[in-house]
Design a protein around this motif. Structure first.
Motif, PDB file in Angstrom:
ATOM      1  N   GLN A  78       0.955  -7.385  15.815  1.00 54.53           N
ATOM      2  CA  GLN A  78       1.973  -6.511  16.395  1.00 54.53           C
ATOM      3  C   GLN A  78       3.314  -6.803  15.715  1.00 54.53           C
ATOM      4  N   ILE A  79       3.482  -6.236  14.522  1.00 56.82           N
ATOM      5  CA  ILE A  79       4.714  -6.454  13.761  1.00 56.82           C
ATOM      6  C   ILE A  79       5.733  -5.409  14.201  1.00 56.82           C
ATOM      7  N   LYS A  80       6.733  -5.869  14.930  1.00 59.49           N
ATOM      8  CA  LYS A  80       7.701  -4.954  15.526  1.00 59.49           C
ATOM      9  C   LYS A  80       8.937  -4.738  14.667  1.00 59.49           C
ATOM     10  N   GLY A  81       9.229  -5.694  13.792  1.00 65.51           N
ATOM     11  CA  GLY A  81      10.432  -5.564  12.980  1.00 65.51           C
ATOM     12  C   GLY A  81      10.301  -6.311  11.669  1.00 65.51           C
ATOM     13  N   ALA A  82      11.086  -5.891  10.695  1.00 61.50           N
ATOM     14  CA  ALA A  82      11.099  -6.559   9.390  1.00 61.50           C
ATOM     15  C   ALA A  82      12.516  -6.564   8.849  1.00 61.50           C
ATOM     16  N   PHE A  83      12.954  -7.731   8.459  1.00 55.73           N
ATOM     17  CA  PHE A  83      14.284  -7.966   7.917  1.00 55.73           C
ATOM     18  C   PHE A  83      14.117  -8.306   6.445  1.00 55.73           C
ATOM     19  N   LEU A  84      14.418  -7.380   5.554  1.00 53.95           N
ATOM     20  CA  LEU A  84      14.166  -7.557   4.122  1.00 53.95           C
ATOM     21  C   LEU A  84      15.498  -7.756   3.414  1.00 53.95           C
ATOM     22  N   VAL A  85      15.750  -8.989   2.965  1.00 55.95           N
ATOM     23  CA  VAL A  85      17.071  -9.383   2.476  1.00 55.95           C
ATOM     24  C   VAL A  85      17.058  -9.560   0.958  1.00 55.95           C
ATOM     25  N   SER A  86      17.833  -8.725   0.267  1.00 52.33           N
ATOM     26  CA  SER A  86      18.015  -8.827  -1.192  1.00 52.33           C
ATOM     27  C   SER A  86      16.685  -8.919  -1.927  1.00 52.33           C
ATOM     28  N   GLY A  87      15.817  -7.966  -1.658  1.00 52.79           N
ATOM     29  CA  GLY A  87      14.469  -8.017  -2.199  1.00 52.79           C
ATOM     30  C   GLY A  87      14.259  -7.206  -3.463  1.00 52.79           C
ATOM     31  N   ILE A  88      13.064  -7.363  -4.025  1.00 51.33           N
ATOM     32  CA  ILE A  88      12.596  -6.566  -5.160  1.00 51.33           C
ATOM     33  C   ILE A  88      11.369  -5.793  -4.690  1.00 51.33           C
ATOM     34  N   TYR A  89      11.421  -4.491  -4.806  1.00 50.56           N
ATOM     35  CA  TYR A  89      10.355  -3.646  -4.275  1.00 50.56           C
ATOM     36  C   TYR A  89       9.631  -2.852  -5.365  1.00 50.56           C
ATOM     37  N   ASP A  90      10.152  -2.922  -6.576  1.00 53.70           N
ATOM     38  CA  ASP A  90       9.517  -2.346  -7.760  1.00 53.70           C
ATOM     39  C   ASP A  90       9.445  -3.466  -8.794  1.00 53.70           C
ATOM     40  N   LEU A  91       8.232  -3.925  -9.101  1.00 50.76           N
ATOM     41  CA  LEU A  91       8.071  -5.075  -9.989  1.00 50.76           C
ATOM     42  C   LEU A  91       8.094  -4.713 -11.472  1.00 50.76           C
ATOM     43  N   LEU A  92       8.013  -3.449 -11.792  1.00 49.59           N
ATOM     44  CA  LEU A  92       7.957  -3.056 -13.203  1.00 49.59           C
ATOM     45  C   LEU A  92       9.156  -3.546 -14.023  1.00 49.59           C
ATOM     46  N   PRO A  93      10.394  -3.478 -13.501  1.00 48.82           N
ATOM     47  CA  PRO A  93      11.529  -3.906 -14.330  1.00 48.82           C
ATOM     48  C   PRO A  93      11.489  -5.367 -14.755  1.00 48.82           C
ATOM     49  N   ILE A  94      10.807  -6.219 -13.999  1.00 48.82           N
ATOM     50  CA  ILE A  94      10.836  -7.642 -14.355  1.00 48.82           C
ATOM     51  C   ILE A  94       9.702  -8.048 -15.295  1.00 48.82           C
ATOM     52  N   LEU A  95       8.832  -7.111 -15.652  1.00 46.60           N
ATOM     53  CA  LEU A  95       7.691  -7.461 -16.503  1.00 46.60           C
ATOM     54  C   LEU A  95       8.122  -8.037 -17.844  1.00 46.60           C
ATOM     55  N   SER A  96       9.208  -7.507 -18.391  1.00 43.91           N
ATOM     56  CA  SER A  96       9.637  -7.949 -19.723  1.00 43.91           C
ATOM     57  C   SER A  96      10.776  -8.959 -19.656  1.00 43.91           C
ATOM     58  N   THR A  97      10.998  -9.565 -18.484  1.00 41.18           N
ATOM     59  CA  THR A  97      12.055 -10.566 -18.337  1.00 41.18           C
ATOM     60  C   THR A  97      11.454 -11.966 -18.225  1.00 41.18           C
ATOM     61  N   TYR A  98      12.341 -12.951 -18.224  1.00 45.38           N
ATOM     62  CA  TYR A  98      11.925 -14.349 -18.089  1.00 45.38           C
ATOM     63  C   TYR A  98      11.173 -14.599 -16.785  1.00 45.38           C
ATOM     64  N   VAL A  99      11.430 -13.783 -15.779  1.00 43.89           N
ATOM     65  CA  VAL A  99      10.804 -13.973 -14.468  1.00 43.89           C
ATOM     66  C   VAL A  99       9.287 -13.900 -14.576  1.00 43.89           C
ATOM     67  N   ASN A 100       8.798 -13.041 -15.456  1.00 42.85           N
ATOM     68  CA  ASN A 100       7.357 -12.818 -15.556  1.00 42.85           C
ATOM     69  C   ASN A 100       6.641 -13.869 -16.395  1.00 42.85           C
ATOM     70  N   GLY A 101       7.389 -14.783 -16.997  1.00 48.79           N
ATOM     71  CA  GLY A 101       6.746 -15.816 -17.806  1.00 48.79           C
ATOM     72  C   GLY A 101       5.668 -16.568 -17.043  1.00 48.79           C
ATOM     73  N   PRO A 102       6.018 -17.245 -15.946  1.00 50.98           N
ATOM     74  CA  PRO A 102       5.002 -17.971 -15.169  1.00 50.98           C
ATOM     75  C   PRO A 102       4.053 -17.046 -14.401  1.00 50.98           C
ATOM     76  N   LEU A 103       4.520 -15.834 -14.056  1.00 52.11           N
ATOM     77  CA  LEU A 103       3.703 -14.935 -13.240  1.00 52.11           C
ATOM     78  C   LEU A 103       2.593 -14.264 -14.046  1.00 52.11           C
ATOM     79  N   LYS A 104       2.910 -13.937 -15.305  1.00 51.34           N
ATOM     80  CA  LYS A 104       1.934 -13.304 -16.205  1.00 51.34           C
ATOM     81  C   LYS A 104       1.361 -12.003 -15.625  1.00 51.34           C
ATOM     82  N   MET A 105       2.220 -11.213 -15.004  1.00 55.64           N
ATOM     83  CA  MET A 105       1.766  -9.939 -14.451  1.00 55.64           C
ATOM     84  C   MET A 105       1.551  -8.907 -15.546  1.00 55.64           C
ATOM     85  N   THR A 106       0.495  -8.137 -15.411  1.00 52.63           N
ATOM     86  CA  THR A 106       0.309  -6.942 -16.221  1.00 52.63           C
ATOM     87  C   THR A 106       0.942  -5.765 -15.481  1.00 52.63           C
TER      88      THR A 106
END
Length: 294
Positions: free
Chosen positions: A176-204
């Motif tokens: 019963q999830i009644k609320g969600a507080f989403l603070v300074s998040g990332i909701y589209d992962l495509l922009p970070i694919l070619s950044t340093y962030v994706n180094g350890p993640l190795k996302m396609t």
């Protein structure tokens, strides 16, 4: 500002380097101060709450959570805030994540923080699965919960949004999830694919798409139509972080979901969540008021 696809690599990396946008201190110093603030707040939480530490939610070594309970629990149901830490899916843990319990337990609200296998040990699919399973485990282990409220910061906001997109029929239980507080998040992962962030993640690209909440609005609406979602961004978040929040808010709003947007003045990517240790802060009051609505 140019769209992320039009940015040069160094500008894109700057946009997705939150510490470089702080108005308070240098990039290195703001990260050190952030970790110190979280640790100090978590120590305070241990002194004001009844703590249940290292509760397993799965069989893996890292699948554990800490629960902070009010010292006096009501006889009826108790609200539970689940905090999902940030750290770009490769830093931080539950050990620094109890700080928001300080004002909550004093108001009769329980709080939980979980570990998930950060990169490079864990990948994005695994982390999303772990956070979902931790919610299921909490609901199963604590039968007196009157409602679940998610609170995620940065990468944790992304994971919280993915929880909202869950097909709970696969888990045999619907929290019963009644609320969600989403603070300074990332909701589209495509922009970070070619950044340093994706180094350890190795996302396609395929992995990024199936784990981008902005691409899962129909699933979110199906699973979380009754949930009140608050999208929060700091005034001194980068333009790309601000756009991530604004785009997600507009997508939710256009789907007739209950969503509000908060641009918090005089805060950066880190101080915007740090203030939640304070019972009088704007965000803490918003969170408490959300529980009063339900």
């Amino acid at each position: 500002m140019a769209q992320w696809k039009e940015m040069k690599k160094d500008e894109l990396e700057r946009q997705y380097s939150p510490s470089r946008w702080s108005h308070r201190m240098t990039a290195d110093d703001v990260i050190k101060a952030h970790v110190a603030s979280m640790k100090e707040g978590t120590q305070r939480a241990h002194s004001v709450a009844k703590t249940l530490l290292d509760i397993p939610y799965g069989e893996a070594v890292g699948e554990k959570m800490d629960v902070y309970m009010p010292t006096t629990c009501p006889s009826q149901g108790i609200p539970l805030v689940v905090f999902i830490h940030g750290g770009y899916w490769q830093f931080l843990s539950k050990e620094e994540s109890g700080f928001i319990a300080v004002p909550l337990v004093q108001r009769g609200v329980a709080m939980a923080a979980m570990d998930y296998d950060i990169a490079p040990k864990g990948n994005m699919d695994l982390m999303v699965s772990q956070v979902r399973r931790s919610i299921v485990s909490l609901v199963q282990q604590f039968s007196n919960i009157s409602g679940v409220y998610l609170c995620g910061h940065s990468a944790g906001a992304h994971l919280a949004a993915m929880v909202l997109c869950t097909d709970w029929s696969q888990y045999g239980i619907t929290p019963q999830i009644k609320g969600a507080f989403l603070v300074s998040g990332i909701y589209d992962l495509l922009p970070i694919l070619s950044t340093y962030v994706n180094g350890p993640l190795k996302m396609t690209e395929e992995v990024a798409l199936r784990n981008s909440p902005i691409c899962l609005i129909p699933e979110l609406k199906h699973s979380s139509s009754a949930c009140h979602i608050v999208i929060v961004v700091g005034q001194h978040d980068s333009p790309e972080f601000w756009k991530q929040s604004d785009d997600f808010f507009k997508a939710l709003k256009s789907s007739d979901l209950k969503v509000t947007f908060e641009d918090v003045p005089n805060t950066d990517h880190f101080s915007v969540i740090e203030q939640c240790v304070d019972s009088d802060s704007h965000l803490t009051q918003l969170l408490l008021n959300m529980m009063g609505e339900c």
